[in-house]
Design a protein around this motif. Structure first.
Motif, PDB file in Angstrom:
ATOM      1  N   LEU A 495      25.784   2.783  13.500  1.00  0.00           N
ATOM      2  CA  LEU A 495      26.030   3.974  14.153  1.00  0.00           C
ATOM      3  C   LEU A 495      27.607   4.459  13.767  1.00  0.00           C
ATOM      4  O   LEU A 495      27.619   5.843  13.685  1.00  0.00           O
ATOM      5  N   VAL A 496      28.390   3.641  13.690  1.00  0.00           N
ATOM      6  CA  VAL A 496      29.883   4.089  13.612  1.00  0.00           C
ATOM      7  C   VAL A 496      29.848   4.680  12.168  1.00  0.00           C
ATOM      8  O   VAL A 496      30.511   5.601  12.110  1.00  0.00           O
ATOM      9  N   PRO A 497      29.542   3.780  11.169  1.00  0.00           N
ATOM     10  CA  PRO A 497      29.540   4.478   9.775  1.00  0.00           C
ATOM     11  C   PRO A 497      29.045   5.905   9.900  1.00  0.00           C
ATOM     12  O   PRO A 497      29.417   6.806   9.120  1.00  0.00           O
ATOM     13  N   ALA A 498      27.857   6.134  10.389  1.00  0.00           N
ATOM     14  CA  ALA A 498      27.263   7.364  10.477  1.00  0.00           C
ATOM     15  C   ALA A 498      27.946   8.452  11.182  1.00  0.00           C
ATOM     16  O   ALA A 498      28.275   9.558  10.716  1.00  0.00           O
ATOM     17  N   VAL A 499      28.640   7.981  12.281  1.00  0.00           N
ATOM     18  CA  VAL A 499      29.488   9.021  12.979  1.00  0.00           C
ATOM     19  C   VAL A 499      30.747   9.327  12.082  1.00  0.00           C
ATOM     20  O   VAL A 499      31.129  10.553  12.211  1.00  0.00           O
ATOM     21  N   ASP A 500      31.457   8.375  11.433  1.00  0.00           N
ATOM     22  CA  ASP A 500      32.400   8.415  10.585  1.00  0.00           C
ATOM     23  C   ASP A 500      32.194   9.719   9.499  1.00  0.00           C
ATOM     24  O   ASP A 500      33.003  10.309   9.162  1.00  0.00           O
ATOM     25  N   ALA A 501      30.657   9.290   8.903  1.00  0.00           N
ATOM     26  CA  ALA A 501      30.609  10.201   7.713  1.00  0.00           C
ATOM     27  C   ALA A 501      30.330  11.409   8.052  1.00  0.00           C
ATOM     28  O   ALA A 501      30.571  12.524   7.417  1.00  0.00           O
ATOM     29  N   PHE A 502      29.498  11.557   9.335  1.00  0.00           N
ATOM     30  CA  PHE A 502      29.353  13.078  10.036  1.00  0.00           C
ATOM     31  C   PHE A 502      30.489  13.875  10.180  1.00  0.00           C
ATOM     32  O   PHE A 502      30.634  15.053   9.625  1.00  0.00           O
ATOM     33  N   GLU A 503      31.536  13.110  10.773  1.00  0.00           N
ATOM     34  CA  GLU A 503      32.887  13.877  11.146  1.00  0.00           C
ATOM     35  C   GLU A 503      33.582  14.192   9.687  1.00  0.00           C
ATOM     36  O   GLU A 503      33.932  15.376   9.528  1.00  0.00           O
ATOM     37  N   ARG A 504      33.623  13.076   8.892  1.00  0.00           N
ATOM     38  CA  ARG A 504      34.483  13.540   7.749  1.00  0.00           C
ATOM     39  C   ARG A 504      33.797  14.541   6.844  1.00  0.00           C
ATOM     40  O   ARG A 504      34.473  15.582   6.183  1.00  0.00           O
ATOM     41  N   GLU A 505      32.271  14.654   6.809  1.00  0.00           N
ATOM     42  CA  GLU A 505      31.794  15.643   5.874  1.00  0.00           C
ATOM     43  C   GLU A 505      31.938  17.150   6.800  1.00  0.00           C
ATOM     44  O   GLU A 505      32.030  17.972   5.936  1.00  0.00           O
ATOM     45  N   LEU A 506      31.909  17.145   7.710  1.00  0.00           N
ATOM     46  CA  LEU A 506      32.130  18.618   8.577  1.00  0.00           C
ATOM     47  C   LEU A 506      33.461  18.911   8.399  1.00  0.00           C
ATOM     48  O   LEU A 506      33.608  19.976   8.138  1.00  0.00           O
ATOM     49  N   LYS A 507      34.459  17.912   8.530  1.00  0.00           N
ATOM     50  CA  LYS A 507      35.888  18.319   8.366  1.00  0.00           C
ATOM     51  C   LYS A 507      36.186  18.815   6.872  1.00  0.00           C
ATOM     52  O   LYS A 507      37.033  19.607   6.704  1.00  0.00           O
ATOM     53  N   SER A 508      35.326  18.326   5.944  1.00  0.00           N
ATOM     54  CA  SER A 508      35.515  18.477   4.550  1.00  0.00           C
ATOM     55  C   SER A 508      35.097  19.966   3.977  1.00  0.00           C
ATOM     56  O   SER A 508      34.818  20.304   3.018  1.00  0.00           O
ATOM     57  N   GLY A 509      34.186  20.586   5.010  1.00  0.00           N
ATOM     58  CA  GLY A 509      33.803  21.846   4.793  1.00  0.00           C
ATOM     59  C   GLY A 509      32.302  21.749   4.560  1.00  0.00           C
ATOM     60  O   GLY A 509      31.631  22.894   4.327  1.00  0.00           O
ATOM     61  N   TYR A 510      31.687  20.692   4.500  1.00  0.00           N
ATOM     62  CA  TYR A 510      30.230  20.540   4.235  1.00  0.00           C
ATOM     63  C   TYR A 510      29.338  21.339   5.590  1.00  0.00           C
ATOM     64  O   TYR A 510      29.661  21.012   6.770  1.00  0.00           O
ATOM     65  N   ASP A 511      28.065  21.849   5.450  1.00  0.00           N
ATOM     66  CA  ASP A 511      27.427  22.168   6.752  1.00  0.00           C
ATOM     67  C   ASP A 511      26.624  21.224   7.316  1.00  0.00           C
ATOM     68  O   ASP A 511      26.734  19.793   6.802  1.00  0.00           O
ATOM     69  N   SER A 521      22.927   8.164   5.165  1.00  0.00           N
ATOM     70  CA  SER A 521      23.211   7.432   3.986  1.00  0.00           C
ATOM     71  C   SER A 521      24.117   6.224   4.568  1.00  0.00           C
ATOM     72  O   SER A 521      24.014   5.037   4.031  1.00  0.00           O
ATOM     73  N   ALA A 522      24.987   6.502   5.422  1.00  0.00           N
ATOM     74  CA  ALA A 522      26.104   5.595   5.741  1.00  0.00           C
ATOM     75  C   ALA A 522      25.522   4.735   6.753  1.00  0.00           C
ATOM     76  O   ALA A 522      25.838   3.457   6.737  1.00  0.00           O
ATOM     77  N   ALA A 523      24.567   5.026   7.530  1.00  0.00           N
ATOM     78  CA  ALA A 523      23.949   4.221   8.565  1.00  0.00           C
ATOM     79  C   ALA A 523      23.075   2.891   7.800  1.00  0.00           C
ATOM     80  O   ALA A 523      22.970   1.790   8.064  1.00  0.00           O
ATOM     81  N   GLU A 524      22.315   3.774   6.809  1.00  0.00           N
ATOM     82  CA  GLU A 524      21.486   2.844   6.075  1.00  0.00           C
ATOM     83  C   GLU A 524      21.933   1.637   5.159  1.00  0.00           C
ATOM     84  O   GLU A 524      21.777   0.624   5.423  1.00  0.00           O
TER      85      GLU A 524
END
Length: 572
Positions: A495-511, A521-524
């Motif tokens: 769960l934590v890697p998934a949250v980290d990846a979701f926040e990171r990608e959003l702040k990088s401009g990804y939809d 992918s991070a959760a898996e």
């Protein structure tokens, strides 16, 4: 075969010493394998002595029933072997006074011969002795005459009733008459799921395939009278009871005592289920169950299975069943609870709260978006039940698959009206999972969803970053509740890697869609990595390094439902 014994030849004596250590009112009679009551009056004042026994391996019978109000002595042969005549005679000499002795004998040839010869020898010495033979195995009806049937678990009820009659000071003939009346109104039938293994033996006396059970077995590892397919507890209980009821000629309005007996390897859980079903079956026939017990009363070593005994009662027998005894194995009680369910004191308030949390009114646009996504999550968890069960069995108690199945069923049952807004939907899910899942999964998921709902409470149209904040809050809530952190080999490692990846990608401009894909992918990857971690939280931590090699089931479940949501995440 693994057994907790020293030498097979010494097991009976060492067992008796262990029993006597737990019962100050009991002692071993010299070099004989006989347990006797310690505090006996002088011979002229002794009540009728009650003596029983047989081969060992039936514990807690017979030694556990020695005590005031039950047996005066238990004569214990080698495993599944009748005791000697001399041992029975020694028990008579040790316990019988001027009022004599009653021998209660299970109907096996060796027991009848040795107890019978001992009785004859005692009579020749001037000791009054009566014998009551118990032949309660109804499975043999139609095959042999009643007096030729085996004596099995119902014998314990004869011990109790006759022992109480003796304790009242009744004479030998009266006590014997009560014991015979009890035996004549008693029926028992059993079932085994496999054989039992004698001390020193390499394997059980017989084995049953997974698709076989044995009906009508004895108590010495011998085979039953019919081999058939397994049944559910209710069907099996009806089968056993049907034979007993027909044999005893029980009718509407009859009063009975019910004894559900484990054969040595049957959990209390299953015996309680059988008692529940037996009580219901008898009640449907308008047969009144006055007393009922479930437990292991007369076993067959480590045999998996049970027997059911039914005793037709009158007022005299009921009073004797209720009488006190110091015998350590008799459970006492037996009173039947006719009202097993009551409503919680705050049932009305709870119902109101539940209705509010689940939402009322019409389903709106949020419901149309949430419902199919939640259905996908539920079906994904159902599909993974076996995988999650296997993973949890390797490092936990194996209940994760069943917990996630209950979670899925609860998710599918959430009404569309409860999904009218993000915070309401999350709160409704938290309530549903809290009620559906016991163990640790329920509180973890419910706490996470409640925290996330609170974070989104003021967001009628949350952005992707708002959802990310809610996910972060959910992960934090789980960590706070369970005291775990990433790296401890728990659900947080997905769960934590998934949250980290979701926040990171959003702040990088990804939809949001692409950011969610990165989260999955991070959760898996995080779930896979748990296979290399030493657990430091939860039940798996008890195994330490032994848990290494397979991924954590809770982390795999997180990755499972995150992936199931992927098609329902919009770009905005």
């Amino acid at each position: 075969m693994k057994k907790l014994i020293n030498e097979p030849s010494a097991v009976v004596r060492e067992m008796l010493e262990g029993i006597a250590r737990q019962a100050p009112h009991v002692a071993i009679l010299g070099d004989e394998n006989v347990l006797v009551r310690r505090a006996l009056a002088e011979t002229s004042k002794r009540p009728v002595a009650l003596i029983s026994g047989g081969g060992s391996g039936h514990e807690p019978a017979h030694g556990g029933y020695v005590g005031s109000g039950m047996l005066s002595a238990a004569v214990c042969g080698e495993v599944f072997t009748s005791p000697s005549t001399d041992a029975v005679l020694a028990a008579i000499h040790a316990t019988a006074g001027e009022n004599g002795a009653l021998l209660i004998v299970k109907n096996y040839t060796g027991d009848r011969l040795n107890f019978g010869l001992a009785a004859e020898l005692a009579r020749s010495e001037g000791v009054p002795v009566e014998i009551v033979t118990v032949a309660d195995d109804v499975s043999l009806r139609g095959r042999v005459e009643r007096h030729q049937r085996r004596g099995i678990a119902g014998t314990v009820l004869v011990h109790k009733i006759a022992g109480a009659a003796a304790a009242k000071g009744l004479g030998l003939n009266e006590v014997a008459a009560i014991a015979r009346k009890t035996a004549e109104n008693l029926g028992t039938m059993g079932v085994a799921f496999d054989g039992c293994t004698l001390p020193g033996a390499e394997k059980a006396g017989f084995h049953l395939a997974d698709d076989e059970i044995e009906l009508g077995l004895g108590i010495h590892g011998e085979k039953g009278v019919e081999r058939t397919a397994p049944m559910k507890a209710k069907e099996l209980t009806d089968t056993l009871l049907g034979n007993i009821i027909e044999d005893l000629g029980l009718r509407n309005g009859d009063r009975v005592a019910l004894l559900v007996n484990g054969l040595g390897a049957t959990p209390e859980m299953e015996l309680a289920v059988v008692l529940r079903d037996a009580f219901a079956s008898l009640s449907q026939r308008q047969i009144n169950v006055e007393r009922a017990w479930a437990g292991t009363f007369l076993s067959a070593l480590d045999m998996p299975g049970c027997s059911i005994s039914v005793l037709r009662l009158d007022d005299e027998m009921l009073g004797l069943l209720d009488a006190d005894t110091e015998a350590r194995a008799w459970p006492g009680g037996g009173a039947v609870n006719h009202r097993v369910r009551i409503e919680p004191a705050a049932a009305g308030a709870s119902a109101a709260i539940g209705s509010s949390e689940m939402g009322e009114g019409n389903a709106g646009p949020w419901s149309a978006r949430f419902k199919p996504a939640l259905q996908a999550v539920a079906h994904a968890l159902l599909d993974q039940e076996a995988v999650l069960t296997e993973l949890d069995s390797k490092a936990g108690d194996g209940d994760l698959g069943a917990s996630m199945r209950r979670a899925a069923e609860a998710i599918l049952a959430v009404p569309a009206t409860a999904l009218g807004g993000p915070d309401k939907a999350l709160a409704a899910l938290g309530l549903a999972l809290r009620r559906a899942i016991a163990g640790s999964s329920g509180p973890f998921y419910a706490t996470a969803l409640i925290r996330a709902a609170r974070i989104l409470a003021d967001h009628t149209a949350p952005t992707a970053l708002d959802w990310a904040a809610a996910m972060r809050g959910a992960a934090d809530a789980i960590g706070e509740l369970g005291g775990a952190k990433p790296g401890d080999r728990t659900m947080l490692d997905a769960l934590v890697p998934a949250v980290d990846a979701f926040e990171r990608e959003l702040k990088s401009g990804y939809d949001a869609y692409k950011a969610w894909a990165a989260a999955v992918s991070a959760a898996e990857a995080g779930a896979r990595e748990t296979a290399n971690m030493t657990p430091r939280a939860g039940r798996a931590s008890y195994l330490g390094a032994r848990a290494i090699g397979s991924p954590d089931g809770g982390a795999v479940a997180i990755a499972c439902w995150l992936k199931a949501l992927q098609p329902y995440i919009s770009a905005r």
